[in-house]
Motif scaffolding. Structure first.
Motif, short mmCIF file in Angstrom:
data_model
loop_
_atom_site.label_atom_id
_atom_site.label_comp_id
_atom_site.label_asym_id
_atom_site.label_seq_id
_atom_site.Cartn_x
_atom_site.Cartn_y
_atom_site.Cartn_z
N ASP A 1 0.85 -1.23 0.05
CA ASP A 1 0.14 0.09 -0.02
C ASP A 1 0.80 1.23 0.06
O ASP A 1 1.85 1.34 0.63
N ARG A 2 0.41 2.21 -0.59
CA ARG A 2 1.26 3.55 -0.79
C ARG A 2 0.10 4.69 -0.04
O ARG A 2 -0.54 5.59 -1.01
N HIS B 1 -0.94 7.85 2.21
CA HIS B 1 -0.70 9.12 2.61
C HIS B 1 -1.38 9.48 3.61
O HIS B 1 -2.74 10.00 3.19
N ARG C 1 -3.73 -1.01 -4.42
CA ARG C 1 -2.54 -1.59 -4.45
C ARG C 1 -2.35 -2.36 -5.57
O ARG C 1 -0.80 -2.41 -5.79
N PRO D 1 -0.98 5.73 -5.25
CA PRO D 1 -1.08 6.39 -4.07
C PRO D 1 -2.52 6.56 -3.56
O PRO D 1 -3.39 7.08 -4.37
#
Length: 245
Positions: A109-110, A112, A210, A215
């Motif tokens: 996972d990315r 933020h 994912r 992101p």
């Protein structure tokens, strides 16, 4: 008979209403805010529409002899939760918050983390120009001045300003991983913006992000008010509301 008010609109609220409706020692009424045009209704008695503020909620609770309130609204319905805490204190009713668990980032996972939608809008340009906005219809105006092309998905049309370049998709979960991947590929999505609502109905978008390496700007929840009991289990909430726990 114990009188219970369920502030609902979520899957957890419907599960709870069903459990309480089956208890002969409990009289339960579910309250929906009325913001969704065609809501999925729980079993049992239902009222639709707001109370008119915290004072009116406390007055309604006293008039209807409410013993306990379970706030099972959306995890981001912070104003309702605050009003419920205030009204229960004034009306002498017990309060429990029922919230589904948060999503947790995993391998690949990315994510933020951002505090709110305003911060998410500021962060979008650094991550991509083709944005999948899945925050519901409220708060879309936070992105009205943000650059980029937006795919905005909601159950009902937003009643606020939209981004200048936006495609509106009206749809309701549950969604599948395959359909979410196909949708994000079709619109060439470069960044996903969502709230950390938790639950399985809309989690497939996270798996799609994912898989595609997209992101995610994840808006954090506001914590439950201090001193207010909470649970993520409808069965535990039903025991609490019925006076067993």
């Amino acid at each position: 008979m114990r009188r219970v008010l369920v502030l609902g609109g979520t899957r957890e609220a419907r599960d709870l209403a069903a459990l309480l409706h089956a208890d002969p020692a409990v009289s339960v009424v579910s309250s929906l805010a009325g913001r969704v045009r065609e809501p999925v209704l729980p079993v049992g008695e239902v009222r639709v529409g707001g109370f008119g503020g915290r004072d009116a909620l406390a007055e309604w609770m006293r008039g209807n002899r409410i013993d306990a309130v379970v706030d099972a609204t959306h995890p981001f319905a912070t104003r309702i939760t605050a009003n419920a805490a205030w009204a229960c204190a004034r009306a002498g009713a017990a309060l429990l918050v029922l919230r589904r668990p948060e999503w947790v980032a995993g391998e690949g996972d990315r994510w933020h983390a951002v505090r709110d939608l305003a911060e998410a809008a500021r962060e979008v340009p650094a991550l991509g120009r083709r944005v999948f906005l899945t925050i519901g219809r409220q708060g879309v105006d936070a992105f009205a001045g943000a650059p980029g092309r937006y795919l905005v998905r909601a159950i009902d049309p937003p009643e606020v300003a939209m981004p200048a370049e936006a495609t509106l998709l009206l749809d309701r979960g549950p969604f599948t991983l395959e359909s979410e991947i196909a949708l994000m590929r079709e619109h060439r999505i470069e960044v996903l913006v969502t709230k950390n609502s938790g639950g399985a109905l809309t989690s497939a978008k996270l798996g799609a992000a994912r898989e595609l390496g997209v992101p995610v700007l994840m808006v954090a929840r506001t914590p439950v008010p201090p001193g207010v009991a909470s649970t993520s289990d409808p069965t535990a909430a039903a025991r609490w509301a019925s006076g067993v726990a």
